[in-house]
Write an enzyme that holds these catalytic residues in place. Structure first.
Site, mmCIF file in Angstrom:
data_model
loop_
_atom_site.group_PDB
_atom_site.id
_atom_site.type_symbol
_atom_site.label_atom_id
_atom_site.label_comp_id
_atom_site.label_asym_id
_atom_site.label_seq_id
_atom_site.Cartn_x
_atom_site.Cartn_y
_atom_site.Cartn_z
ATOM 1 N N LYS A 1 6.914 42.018 35.058
ATOM 2 C CA LYS A 1 7.147 42.937 36.184
ATOM 3 C C LYS A 1 7.712 42.168 37.378
ATOM 4 O O LYS A 1 8.631 42.643 38.061
ATOM 5 C CB LYS A 1 5.836 43.655 36.558
ATOM 6 C CG LYS A 1 5.485 44.745 35.553
ATOM 7 C CD LYS A 1 4.074 45.256 35.691
ATOM 8 C CE LYS A 1 3.763 46.192 34.512
ATOM 9 N NZ LYS A 1 2.348 46.548 34.375
ATOM 10 N N ASP B 1 2.273 53.569 39.570
ATOM 11 C CA ASP B 1 2.001 53.832 38.151
ATOM 12 C C ASP B 1 1.581 55.281 37.935
ATOM 13 O O ASP B 1 1.393 55.717 36.803
ATOM 14 C CB ASP B 1 0.999 52.834 37.541
ATOM 15 C CG ASP B 1 -0.385 52.903 38.157
ATOM 16 O OD1 ASP B 1 -0.694 53.888 38.855
ATOM 17 O OD2 ASP B 1 -1.170 51.957 37.938
ATOM 18 N N GLN C 1 -3.049 45.971 37.711
ATOM 19 C CA GLN C 1 -2.887 45.845 36.258
ATOM 20 C C GLN C 1 -4.208 46.178 35.556
ATOM 21 O O GLN C 1 -5.254 45.614 35.885
ATOM 22 C CB GLN C 1 -2.431 44.413 35.920
ATOM 23 C CG GLN C 1 -2.126 44.186 34.464
ATOM 24 C CD GLN C 1 -0.905 44.966 33.967
ATOM 25 O OE1 GLN C 1 0.118 45.048 34.636
ATOM 26 N NE2 GLN C 1 -1.037 45.567 32.794
#
Ligand code: NDP
Length: 290
Positions: A55, A122, A99
């Protein structure tokens, strides 16, 4: 029979990333500002470390600012929530991604709930999930968004097609269903309690596999000509080594109309869509033009 067409997610994601980088450059020329993405990793999960590294690289390649926060596995929830509050308040940060999975002592729902929904790139915050479910403008979870882009690119208008999604997780199955409903598909969501899964799958014009079980979906579960999106990423033993396979038995899917390979299908789209969401979050914060 014509050979099955592979849907090349890697190439599509590369084109998307180039377009995003062009947009980032022209917005910088116009407004003198760059989108910033903060990624928070707690602990040393090897797969998570690889994802976070990927990322970071992609964010820099798109011309955005990347802020990495790697915290020790024993980080307390208070410390993590403190960092999130700081990132929420930071005007250089337009997207925040924590994450997953988090170490067991941390409550992932509480952590996600603490992220400003307008920076929740996200799309897991309940505000974004609710906006998606009610047809409002949301930041949409990256993996299902990538699947939708691949389907629309391959099939064009999806109206009236029957989509069967195997898997009902909050991060893939459920948002995938919302997106396909929004695209006027007829949607069936299957899960571990569904009866006669092979027969259900055989009714699908679009079959989405998001199960997490290596090659569970066999060739004779796939209707001839169907478009198959394999979200699964499973590492299986292969001699002295290991290899990645999806949730679909790829070698048995020769009669499908098209299928995403694993790797090289859905995986690369997830990062491209993260960049897309960061750009969207950034654009929403730009001052309105006079
Ligand atoms: P989850 O484990 O959260 O969900 C799996 C779903 O599959 C559940 O809804 C479960 O049903 C269902 N399921 C499990 N076993 C069966 C079965 N035998 N029959 C029918 N349904 C079953 O997984 P995720 O949604 O997070 O991920 C799914 C896969 O996608 C994984 O391989 C993951 O690695 C991959 N993935 C890939 C990404 C990418 O970037 N390409 C991103 C995210 C995930 P129930 O709810 O009843 O338990």
């Amino acid at each position: 029979m014509a050979p099955v067409q592979r849907i090349d997610g890697k190439a599509f994601a590369a084109r998307m990333t180039t377009r995003i980088a062009d947009e980032v450059r022209s917005l910088f020329d116009e407004a003198g500002l760059k989108p910033g993405l903060a990624v928070v990793l707690v602990g040393h999960d090897p797969a998570s470390q690889v994802y976070v590294g990927a990322k970071h690289k992609a964010t820099i390649a798109a011309g955005m600012k990347s802020f990495e926060h790697r915290l020790p596995a024993e980080t307390s929830e208070d410390v993590l929530l403190g960092l999130i509050a700081q990132l929420n308040a930071d005007p250089n940060v337009h997207g925040i991604l924590v994450q997953l999975p988090l170490p067991a002592h941390l409550d992932a729902s509480a952590v996600i709930a603490a992220i400003d929904p307008s920076k929740n790139v996200d799309g897991f915050h309940v505000v974004n999930a609710g906006q998606l479910a009610t047809g409002q403008d949301a930041l949409v979870p990256c993996t299902p968004l990538g699947c939708l882009f691949l389907l629309q690119d391959h099939l064009g208008d999806l109206s009236g097609l029957h989509a069967v999604i195997v898997g009902r997780s909050n991060i893939v199955g459920k948002p995938m269903a919302q997106l396909l409903l929004g695209a006027n598909c007829t949607v069936t969501i299957a899960h571990s309690g569904s009866r006669d899964l092979p027969a259900l799958c055989r009714t699908a014009d679009i079959l989405i596999a998001a199960v997490g079980r290596p090659e569970m979906i066999r060739g004779d579960w796939i209707k001839p000509g169907a478009t198959v999106i394999d979200v699964g990423i499973n590492r299986i033993p292969d001699g002295d080594s290991t290899r990645l396979v999806g949730d679909v038995a790829f070698a048995e899917a020769g009669h499908a109309g098209a299928i995403t390979p694993v790797p090289g299908g859905v995986g690369p789209m997830t990062i491209a869509c993260l960049l897309q969401n960061t750009l969207t979050a950034f654009r929403r914060k730009l001052p309105a033009k006079a």
